[in-house]
Structures are given as structure tokens and as C-alpha cells.
Motif scaffolding. Sequence first.
Motif, PDB file in Angstrom:
ATOM      1  N   ASP A  66     -61.871 -16.252  75.017  1.00  0.00           N
ATOM      2  CA  ASP A  66     -60.432 -16.042  74.818  1.00  0.00           C
ATOM      3  C   ASP A  66     -60.159 -14.888  73.850  1.00  0.00           C
ATOM      4  O   ASP A  66     -61.066 -14.385  73.187  1.00  0.00           O
ATOM      5  CB  ASP A  66     -59.742 -17.337  74.370  1.00  0.00           C
ATOM      6  CG  ASP A  66     -60.160 -17.805  72.990  1.00  0.00           C
ATOM      7  OD1 ASP A  66     -60.440 -16.965  72.114  1.00  0.00           O
ATOM      8  OD2 ASP A  66     -60.200 -19.034  72.778  1.00  0.00           O
ATOM      9  N   ASP A  67     -58.897 -14.495  73.778  1.00  0.00           N
ATOM     10  CA  ASP A  67     -58.483 -13.340  72.969  1.00  0.00           C
ATOM     11  C   ASP A  67     -58.902 -13.464  71.514  1.00  0.00           C
ATOM     12  O   ASP A  67     -59.442 -12.527  70.933  1.00  0.00           O
ATOM     13  CB  ASP A  67     -56.952 -13.180  72.989  1.00  0.00           C
ATOM     14  CG  ASP A  67     -56.394 -12.835  74.348  1.00  0.00           C
ATOM     15  OD1 ASP A  67     -57.112 -12.986  75.349  1.00  0.00           O
ATOM     16  OD2 ASP A  67     -55.230 -12.416  74.411  1.00  0.00           O
ATOM     17  N   GLY A 118     -62.417 -13.953  81.443  1.00  0.00           N
ATOM     18  CA  GLY A 118     -61.818 -15.201  80.984  1.00  0.00           C
ATOM     19  C   GLY A 118     -62.787 -16.184  80.364  1.00  0.00           C
ATOM     20  O   GLY A 118     -62.400 -17.291  79.994  1.00  0.00           O
ATOM     21  N   ASP A 160     -50.554 -10.102  74.389  1.00  0.00           N
ATOM     22  CA  ASP A 160     -51.852 -10.499  74.936  1.00  0.00           C
ATOM     23  C   ASP A 160     -52.141  -9.855  76.288  1.00  0.00           C
ATOM     24  O   ASP A 160     -53.248  -9.341  76.494  1.00  0.00           O
ATOM     25  CB  ASP A 160     -51.967 -12.020  75.022  1.00  0.00           C
ATOM     26  CG  ASP A 160     -52.073 -12.677  73.655  1.00  0.00           C
ATOM     27  OD1 ASP A 160     -52.268 -11.949  72.646  1.00  0.00           O
ATOM     28  OD2 ASP A 160     -51.969 -13.917  73.582  1.00  0.00           O
TER      29      ASP A 160
END
Length: 92
Positions: free
Chosen positions: A22-23, A19, A69
Motif C-alpha cells: 500500500d501507499d 497493489g 493517492d
Amino acid sequence: MSQPNINYMMNMTKEFLSGKIDDIAYTLDFPYELEHRYKQMHREDDDYCELIYECLYEEGIAIYNEISDPEFKKLIRKQYNYIMKIAKEGFY
């Protein structure tokens, strides 16, 4: 043998999974860094380099827009764990 470029790519993936990245940043930065470091990664370890390219890029990031996601993160985690298992146990 030292593998700073391979380690960088695997650490980037680990940070995404935890985390810290981010993506969107991961899917943009990973291909850029892979292209930038590819030759050095090959010098460090041909097999490991190809495994990262195939598992994390071709079978992961390249299909980011085709899955959700959560599915993407699950897929990258699976691919990361697979690579780590092979790195630990060896290719043969």
C-alpha cells in the motif's frame, strides 16, 4: 553483472504498482531501503542508481504529501516506466 539491490528497489516499486504494497508502506519502506542499499546500488550501476534516486525518490516519494493517492500512483507508474525504458534501451 548482478544487481540485487537495484532489482530489489525496482521490484518493491512494481509490487506497489500492482497493489501488493500500500501507499503508506511504500512511502515509508522505499526511503529506508534506498538509504540502506544506496552504496551497494552505486557499486552495481552508478547511472541506474542515480536514476532511481532522482525519479522515484526525489520526483516521486518526496512529494507524496502534496498530491492525491491516485495522482501519486500515476506518477510512480510514469517514473517506473521511464526507468525501465532507459534500462532496456540504455542511457545513451
